[in-house]
Scaffold this motif. Structure first.
Motif, PDB file in Angstrom:
ATOM      1  N   THR A 170     -13.957   6.983   4.836  1.00  0.00           N
ATOM      2  CA  THR A 170     -13.148   6.542   3.709  1.00  0.00           C
ATOM      3  C   THR A 170     -14.056   5.995   2.617  1.00  0.00           C
ATOM      4  N   SER A 202       0.850  -1.192   0.000  1.00  0.00           N
ATOM      5  CA  SER A 202       0.000   0.000   0.000  1.00  0.00           C
ATOM      6  C   SER A 202       0.879   1.232   0.000  1.00  0.00           C
ATOM      7  N   THR A 211     -12.698  -2.659  -6.565  1.00  0.00           N
ATOM      8  CA  THR A 211     -12.883  -3.797  -5.677  1.00  0.00           C
ATOM      9  C   THR A 211     -11.900  -4.892  -6.105  1.00  0.00           C
ATOM     10  N   ALA A 256     -13.814   3.736  -1.172  1.00  0.00           N
ATOM     11  CA  ALA A 256     -12.958   2.884  -1.988  1.00  0.00           C
ATOM     12  C   ALA A 256     -13.369   2.969  -3.453  1.00  0.00           C
ATOM     13  N   THR A 296      -8.197   4.151  -1.964  1.00  0.00           N
ATOM     14  CA  THR A 296      -9.011   4.560  -0.829  1.00  0.00           C
ATOM     15  C   THR A 296      -8.846   6.052  -0.620  1.00  0.00           C
ATOM     16  N   ILE A 325      -6.882  -0.957  -5.508  1.00  0.00           N
ATOM     17  CA  ILE A 325      -8.028  -0.321  -4.873  1.00  0.00           C
ATOM     18  C   ILE A 325      -7.517   0.999  -4.320  1.00  0.00           C
TER      19      ILE A 325
END
Length: 106
Positions: free
Chosen positions: A71, A11, A76, A73, A62, A60
């Motif tokens: 938050t 991430s 998916t 998104a 966010t 994804i």
């Protein structure tokens, strides 16, 4: 935050300039979808991040709201967003392309 899919469990958190995000509903022969494509202006990232995102990657994305700490998104695991980072002089463009079956704001 960008969360990679497809084997790269990583991430990345990026700071953006202020923006508004309003997905648009579109109807085609296959049905209705929400177009969540958006270009965000972000602070310059580390060189390794530019190298990873030179080509579009499945992820994804966010988004975090400063006003109410919620938050949202984009994308998916089954229908991921495609993200790419393009360098400019003092900032960079994060290009997000995604068509979702549901509105991500609800």
């Amino acid at each position: 935050m960008i969360s990679y899919l497809g084997g790269m469990e990583r991430s990345i958190i990026l700071s953006t300039d202020p923006f508004t995000f309003e997905p648009s509903i579109t109807e085609e022969n296959g049905g209705v979808y929400w177009d969540c494509s958006k270009t965000f202006i972000v602070d310059i990232a580390d060189e390794s991040i530019f190298n990873e995102l030179k080509v579009p990657r499945s992820a994804i994305v966010t988004l975090a709201s400063v006003a109410d700490a919620r938050t949202y998104a984009i994308g998916t695991k089954t229908i991921p967003a495609k993200v790419q980072l393009v360098r400019h002089l003092n900032k960079a463009k994060l290009i997000v392309k995604c068509k979702m079956l549901a509105n991500p704001l609800f």
